[in-house]
Design an enzyme around this catalytic site. Sequence first.
Site, PDB file in Angstrom:
ATOM      1  N   SER A 107       0.828  -1.212   0.000  1.00  0.00           N
ATOM      2  CA  SER A 107       0.000   0.000   0.000  1.00  0.00           C
ATOM      3  C   SER A 107       0.866   1.267   0.000  1.00  0.00           C
ATOM      4  O   SER A 107       1.945   1.285   0.589  1.00  0.00           O
ATOM      5  CB  SER A 107      -0.874  -0.015   1.260  1.00  0.00           C
ATOM      6  OG  SER A 107      -1.413   1.268   1.504  1.00  0.00           O
ATOM      7  N   TYR A 130      -2.273   5.601  -4.258  1.00  0.00           N
ATOM      8  CA  TYR A 130      -3.335   6.580  -4.034  1.00  0.00           C
ATOM      9  C   TYR A 130      -2.905   7.849  -4.743  1.00  0.00           C
ATOM     10  O   TYR A 130      -1.744   8.261  -4.613  1.00  0.00           O
ATOM     11  CB  TYR A 130      -3.493   6.898  -2.545  1.00  0.00           C
ATOM     12  CG  TYR A 130      -4.311   5.889  -1.770  1.00  0.00           C
ATOM     13  CD1 TYR A 130      -5.582   5.515  -2.201  1.00  0.00           C
ATOM     14  CD2 TYR A 130      -3.830   5.338  -0.589  1.00  0.00           C
ATOM     15  CE1 TYR A 130      -6.336   4.607  -1.475  1.00  0.00           C
ATOM     16  CE2 TYR A 130      -4.584   4.430   0.140  1.00  0.00           C
ATOM     17  CZ  TYR A 130      -5.830   4.068  -0.307  1.00  0.00           C
ATOM     18  OH  TYR A 130      -6.588   3.175   0.402  1.00  0.00           O
ATOM     19  N   THR A 156      -5.843   2.734  -6.883  1.00  0.00           N
ATOM     20  CA  THR A 156      -7.100   2.665  -6.129  1.00  0.00           C
ATOM     21  C   THR A 156      -7.964   3.866  -6.495  1.00  0.00           C
ATOM     22  O   THR A 156      -7.538   5.012  -6.359  1.00  0.00           O
ATOM     23  CB  THR A 156      -6.814   2.599  -4.623  1.00  0.00           C
ATOM     24  OG1 THR A 156      -6.072   1.404  -4.389  1.00  0.00           O
ATOM     25  CG2 THR A 156      -8.097   2.565  -3.806  1.00  0.00           C
ATOM     26  N   LYS A 252      -8.411  -0.497  -9.100  1.00  0.00           N
ATOM     27  CA  LYS A 252      -9.026  -1.173  -7.942  1.00  0.00           C
ATOM     28  C   LYS A 252     -10.130  -0.317  -7.333  1.00  0.00           C
ATOM     29  O   LYS A 252      -9.889   0.842  -6.984  1.00  0.00           O
ATOM     30  CB  LYS A 252      -7.952  -1.450  -6.882  1.00  0.00           C
ATOM     31  CG  LYS A 252      -8.496  -1.993  -5.570  1.00  0.00           C
ATOM     32  CD  LYS A 252      -7.370  -2.404  -4.642  1.00  0.00           C
ATOM     33  CE  LYS A 252      -7.876  -2.940  -3.334  1.00  0.00           C
ATOM     34  NZ  LYS A 252      -8.364  -1.905  -2.416  1.00  0.00           N
ATOM     35  N   HIS A 276     -13.674  -1.754  -1.281  1.00  0.00           N
ATOM     36  CA  HIS A 276     -12.658  -1.399  -0.287  1.00  0.00           C
ATOM     37  C   HIS A 276     -12.933  -2.122   1.043  1.00  0.00           C
ATOM     38  O   HIS A 276     -12.728  -1.563   2.123  1.00  0.00           O
ATOM     39  CB  HIS A 276     -12.648   0.125  -0.086  1.00  0.00           C
ATOM     40  CG  HIS A 276     -11.282   0.709   0.156  1.00  0.00           C
ATOM     41  ND1 HIS A 276     -10.586   1.380  -0.808  1.00  0.00           N
ATOM     42  CD2 HIS A 276     -10.479   0.732   1.255  1.00  0.00           C
ATOM     43  CE1 HIS A 276      -9.433   1.794  -0.309  1.00  0.00           C
ATOM     44  NE2 HIS A 276      -9.341   1.406   0.942  1.00  0.00           N
TER      45      HIS A 276
HETATM   46  C1  LIG Z   1      -7.153  -2.334   7.491  1.00  0.00           C
HETATM   47  C2  LIG Z   1      -7.338  -2.148   6.028  1.00  0.00           C
HETATM   48  C3  LIG Z   1      -6.553  -1.218   5.358  1.00  0.00           C
HETATM   49  C4  LIG Z   1      -6.695  -1.068   3.980  1.00  0.00           C
HETATM   50  N1  LIG Z   1      -5.856  -0.203   3.311  1.00  0.00           N
HETATM   51  C5  LIG Z   1      -5.937  -0.108   1.965  1.00  0.00           C
HETATM   52  C6  LIG Z   1      -5.009   0.693   1.245  1.00  0.00           C
HETATM   53  O1  LIG Z   1      -4.101   1.284   1.806  1.00  0.00           O
HETATM   54  N2  LIG Z   1      -5.175   0.773  -0.100  1.00  0.00           N
HETATM   55  C7  LIG Z   1      -6.175   0.115  -0.770  1.00  0.00           C
HETATM   56  O2  LIG Z   1      -6.279   0.217  -1.990  1.00  0.00           O
HETATM   57  N3  LIG Z   1      -7.040  -0.669  -0.094  1.00  0.00           N
HETATM   58  C8  LIG Z   1      -6.941  -0.803   1.234  1.00  0.00           C
HETATM   59  N4  LIG Z   1      -7.800  -1.629   1.907  1.00  0.00           N
HETATM   60  C9  LIG Z   1      -8.788  -2.424   1.150  1.00  0.00           C
HETATM   61  C10 LIG Z   1      -8.192  -3.788   0.758  1.00  0.00           C
HETATM   62  O3  LIG Z   1      -7.188  -3.630  -0.209  1.00  0.00           O
HETATM   63  C11 LIG Z   1      -9.262  -4.716   0.188  1.00  0.00           C
HETATM   64  O4  LIG Z   1      -9.956  -4.056  -0.837  1.00  0.00           O
HETATM   65  C12 LIG Z   1     -10.245  -5.208   1.263  1.00  0.00           C
HETATM   66  O5  LIG Z   1      -9.585  -5.439   2.470  1.00  0.00           O
HETATM   67  C13 LIG Z   1     -10.918  -6.491   0.793  1.00  0.00           C
HETATM   68  O6  LIG Z   1     -11.852  -6.938   1.722  1.00  0.00           O
HETATM   69  P1  LIG Z   1     -11.530  -8.061   2.841  1.00  0.00           P
HETATM   70  O7  LIG Z   1     -10.748  -7.369   3.910  1.00  0.00           O
HETATM   71  O8  LIG Z   1     -12.867  -8.475   3.285  1.00  0.00           O
HETATM   72  O9  LIG Z   1     -10.722  -9.166   2.171  1.00  0.00           O
HETATM   73  C14 LIG Z   1      -7.668  -1.822   3.273  1.00  0.00           C
HETATM   74  C15 LIG Z   1      -8.451  -2.736   3.965  1.00  0.00           C
HETATM   75  C16 LIG Z   1      -8.283  -2.914   5.319  1.00  0.00           C
HETATM   76  C17 LIG Z   1      -9.107  -3.959   6.018  1.00  0.00           C
END
Ligand SMILES: Cc1cc2nc3c(=O)[nH]c(=O)nc-3n(C[C@H](O)[C@H](O)[C@H](O)COP(=O)(O)O)c2cc1C
Length: 378
Positions: A107, A130, A156, A252, A276
Site C-alpha cells: 500500500s 493513491y 485505487t 481497484k 474497499h
Molecule cells: C485495514 C485495512 C486497510 C486497507 N488499506 C488499503 C489501502 O491502503 N489501499 C487500498 O487500496 N485498499 C486498502 N484496503 C482495502 C483492501 O485492499 C481490500 O480491498 C479489502 O480489504 C478487501 O476486503 P476483505 O478485507 O474483506 O478481504 C484496506 C483494507 C483494510 C481492512
Amino acid sequence: MKTMTCIEDLRQTYHRKVPRAFVDYCESGSYAEQTLRANRADLERIALRQRILHDVSKRSTQTKILGEPASLPLALAPVGLTGMQHGDGEILACRAAQAAGIPYTLSTMSICSIEDVAAAVDKPFWFQLYVMKDRGYVRSLIERAAAAKCSALVLTVDLQVIGQRHRDIKNGMSVPPEIRINNLIDMATKPAWTMGVLRGKRKTFGNIAGHYPGMHNVTVLSKWIAEQFDPTLSWKDVEWIKSLWPGKLILKGILDVEDARIAAKTGAAALVVSNHGGRQLDGAPSSISVLPPIADALGSSLEILFDGGIRSGQDLFRALALGAHACLSGRAYIYGLGAGGQAGVARAIEIIRNELDTTMALTGVNGVSQIDRQVIAG
Ligand SMILES: Cc1cc2nc3c(=O)[nH]c(=O)nc-3n(C[C@H](O)[C@H](O)[C@H](O)COP(=O)(O)O)c2cc1C
C-alpha cells in the site's frame, strides 16, 4: 500454526495479540457497516453444487495472474499500516506471499517503504497507488515503484474522500499510537506485539516520511495525508498515470457496470471489483452481488479481479464461479500476520489453498479454469 485450522482461528488469536486500536482499524467498515456485513452475508448465501464420482485426482490450483504463474488464484491486497499489525509486517507478508507463489501488493500507506520491501525480498511485488493532490509526489511514487521493479501498479479509484470509520475516531487512531493511558495499558498486555513494532524498521508511513520537511513529526504527517486525498480525481488522471507507468496497470475499486466499461477502455490490464472491504461507501452493494453483471459486460477484455469478504477457499471458489479471474485477500491475511507474523500469513494462504482444493474435489472440478457458474447450486 497447524492447530489454526481456519481463518477464524487466526482472527481470534489476532484479536488477543494486537492492540485494540489496530484491531478496530482492521475490522471496521464505514458508518453503519452495512456494506461490510453484506460482503460476507452475500458470499455465504451462495450454495455450491455437490458433484460425485468424477475423477478429481488431477486437481491443481495453479493459474496465471496478469500472465504470470501463480500457485492459486489469490493475491494479497494492499492494506495500510500493515507494519503496525506486526513489526515489519509488509516485509513479512510479502515474503509469505512470494514463498507461496502468489502476488503481494504494498500500500501507499504502508509503514515499510517501497525500498525497504524491495531490499528485503527477491521477487517483484505490486505497488498500490493513491493519487494525492500533490501530483509531483504521485509522479515520484510511480518512479520509485518502477525503480524497485514492481510488476504492477494497482491504482485505487474508490477513495477520493475517506469513508468515516467510527471506531478509529473513538480510539484516536494514529501512527504510532497516541500515548493515551488506555493505549499504554493495552500495549503493556501485548508484549510480543510491542517488541516486534519497536524492533521494526519504521514507526510511521515509510513512503511519505522524508518527502516534506517535518514529515517525521506524526501530527504534521497525519494532517498532510488527510488533506491530500483528491476529490478532483477523474478518468483523465488515469490516462496521466498510464502515461507515466511503463508496466501493467490495475484499477481497484470498481463496483458499477458503467464504470467497468469505461475502465476497460483505459488500457488497464485488470480491474478489481471491490468496495474497499466495506470501508468506503456504506450502503453500496456487496462486491459479490455486482461481480456477475460486470463479468457479463466485460467478457474477456481485461482480467477481472475481486475482493471483499474472502475468508475461505469456498469464498474464493464462489467468486471464481461468478466471473473473477482471481481474488485479493485483505483482512484474512492480516489476521494471520497479527497471529503469527510471516508464518501466520503463510498459514492463512495455506488454509485458503487447502479449502479451495477440497472444494474443487467435492464439486467435481480439476482446474481453476473449470470453475464457472455451473458449480453454483440452484
Ligand atoms: C485495514 C485495512 C486497510 C486497507 N488499506 C488499503 C489501502 O491502503 N489501499 C487500498 O487500496 N485498499 C486498502 N484496503 C482495502 C483492501 O485492499 C481490500 O480491498 C479489502 O480489504 C478487501 O476486503 P476483505 O478485507 O474483506 O478481504 C484496506 C483494507 C483494510 C481492512
